[in-house]
Scaffold this active site. Structure first.
Site, PDB file in Angstrom:
ATOM      1  N   TYR A  53      52.100  50.142  55.274  1.00 15.74           N
ATOM      2  CA  TYR A  53      50.866  50.845  55.518  1.00 15.74           C
ATOM      3  C   TYR A  53      50.131  50.823  53.901  1.00 15.74           C
ATOM      4  O   TYR A  53      50.539  50.928  52.880  1.00 15.74           O
ATOM      5  CB  TYR A  53      50.847  52.464  55.799  1.00 15.74           C
ATOM      6  CG  TYR A  53      51.637  52.622  57.290  1.00 15.74           C
ATOM      7  CD1 TYR A  53      51.754  51.422  58.057  1.00 15.74           C
ATOM      8  CD2 TYR A  53      52.275  53.722  57.364  1.00 15.74           C
ATOM      9  CE1 TYR A  53      52.084  51.562  59.287  1.00 15.74           C
ATOM     10  CE2 TYR A  53      52.710  53.867  58.799  1.00 15.74           C
ATOM     11  CZ  TYR A  53      52.704  52.968  59.847  1.00 15.74           C
ATOM     12  OH  TYR A  53      53.329  52.873  60.830  1.00 15.74           O
ATOM     13  N   GLY A 238      42.730  55.874  69.814  1.00 18.34           N
ATOM     14  CA  GLY A 238      41.680  56.890  69.752  1.00 18.34           C
ATOM     15  C   GLY A 238      40.938  56.678  70.813  1.00 18.34           C
ATOM     16  O   GLY A 238      39.879  57.551  71.307  1.00 18.34           O
ATOM     17  N   GLY A 242      38.316  59.574  74.463  1.00 18.27           N
ATOM     18  CA  GLY A 242      37.290  59.620  75.181  1.00 18.27           C
ATOM     19  C   GLY A 242      35.823  59.130  74.563  1.00 18.27           C
ATOM     20  O   GLY A 242      34.883  59.129  75.263  1.00 18.27           O
ATOM     21  N   LYS A 243      36.020  58.970  73.365  1.00 20.47           N
ATOM     22  CA  LYS A 243      34.701  58.814  72.382  1.00 20.47           C
ATOM     23  C   LYS A 243      33.999  57.580  72.532  1.00 20.47           C
ATOM     24  O   LYS A 243      32.945  57.401  72.483  1.00 20.47           O
ATOM     25  CB  LYS A 243      34.891  59.123  70.860  1.00 20.47           C
ATOM     26  CG  LYS A 243      36.289  58.133  70.387  1.00 20.47           C
ATOM     27  CD  LYS A 243      36.635  58.597  68.921  1.00 20.47           C
ATOM     28  CE  LYS A 243      37.719  57.635  68.279  1.00 20.47           C
ATOM     29  NZ  LYS A 243      38.207  58.058  67.197  1.00 20.47           N
TER      30      LYS A 243
END
Length: 345
Positions: A53, A238, A242-243
């Site tokens: 990462y 994400g 629902g974005k």
């Protein structure tokens, strides 16, 4: 917050685990520290990182995430207040900038020593193999690649022996797997039994409303062998907020700046997400909280790994621990799953 224990240990961890893979790319060091502080205030005591990462992986930023955690540990002096999980990167073109020697004895030792330095600590609570060395169906590959499988030398015993040597040295406390399947998990468990070695206690795999493949075979392994699931991508990058359907995604949303992460963006996934959104809103819930609550309630899940790029998202995600889905909602979720099962492998 609710708590459980890492299987076969006395280590108590929060049912919500703070994911960190955006720190050092989408998030600054200050923002990473802010997220850790906020999460601890809410009762979260479990943080997951990896030498790979932040993502997307590249040589310029590799290890920055763990460095951010390390600087927080040094500044706060709260090492004993948190449980830290990390991972050694598996082999492949994606990680050639880290090393090309897989899970050899020297690779494992080097990876742990470097990670301890980045984290500014002398032990890691849970150390995981990020993905298998061998060719298998991982990272969104639905079927086993039997026609193109390459040669691979069976090294389960050697890998486990070196990890156990690291346990004995005190550098790591326990062993976990990630992106593994039933066969690989059982092989590690059998090698541990045959050679009287410490066994893997967790498996970190993708698990969400759009990907419930863990339930097909690995759940039985998890339950019968007491290998707890650390569920990653419970929000499907994400998508399950629902974005993207609502058109409310910010300019710095993951799929907006990293469109290559399209694992959860197929036509079938979008339709399933739309239906799950209807279920959530008709029951007075946000899709994010319903999606996370579903994972939190599964008895085979040791902890749900959440990630966020801002405190507003982080608060909503952590608050999902207080949501209990009714039988009615669970029935409606199953109806969508039956109609569109696992659209994102």
């Amino acid at each position: 917050m609710k708590y459980t224990k890492l299987p076969n240990t006395n280590i108590e961890v929060s049912k919500i685990c703070l994911g960190s893979m955006t720190w050092g790319n989408q998030n600054t060091e200050a923002e990473g520290h802010q997220q850790i502080d906020f999460a601890l205030e809410q009762g979260v005591n479990f943080i997951d990182t990896a030498e790979l990462y932040p993502v997307p992986a590249n040589a310029e930023t590799q290890g920055k995430t763990s460095e951010i955690i390390g600087s927080w540990l040094k500044k706060s002096g709260k090492r004993k207040d948190v449980v830290i999980a990390s991972k050694i990167a598996g082999p492949g073109d994606y990680t050639a900038h880290i090393r090309t020697t897989g899970f050899s004895k020297d690779s494992i030792k080097e990876a742990i020593d470097l990670e301890l330095k980045r984290l500014q600590t002398d032990y890691i609570d849970l150390y995981q193999l990020h993905w298998p060395e061998r060719d298998t169906n991982k990272f969104g590959i639905r079927n086993f690649p039997h026609n193109t499988i390459s040669q691979w030398e069976d090294n389960f015993a050697e890998v486990l022996e070196e990890l156990n040597a690291q346990v004995k040295s005190g550098k790591i406390r326990h062993i976990g797997l990630s992106n593994e399947n039933s066969w690989g998990t059982m092989r590690y468990l059998q090698e541990a039994k045959d050679n009287n070695l410490q066994r893997p206690i967790t498996i970190q795999n993708a698990y969400s409303l759009l990907n419930r493949l863990f339930e097909y075979e690995l759940v039985e392994v998890s339950v019968r062998e007491k290998v707890g699931l650390l569920a990653y991508s419970p929000m499907a990058f994400g998508v399950l907020s629902g974005k993207y359907i609502k058109g409310t995604a910010r300019d710095n949303a993951r799929l907006a700046i990293h469109p290559r992460f399209a694992r959860y963006s197929s036509e079938q996934s979008t339709e399933a997400t739309r239906r799950y959104l209807e279920v959530a809103e008709s029951n007075g819930l946000s899709l994010a909280q319903m999606s996370l609550a579903f994972i939190n309630q599964q008895p085979f899940v040791t902890s749900t790994i959440i990630g966020a790029t801002n405190l507003e998202q982080l608060k909503e995600n952590i608050d999902s621990i207080n949501v209990t889905l009714s039988d009615k909602i669970l029935y409606e979720i199953e109806a969508v799953h039956s109609a569109i099962p696992n659209p994102a492998p």
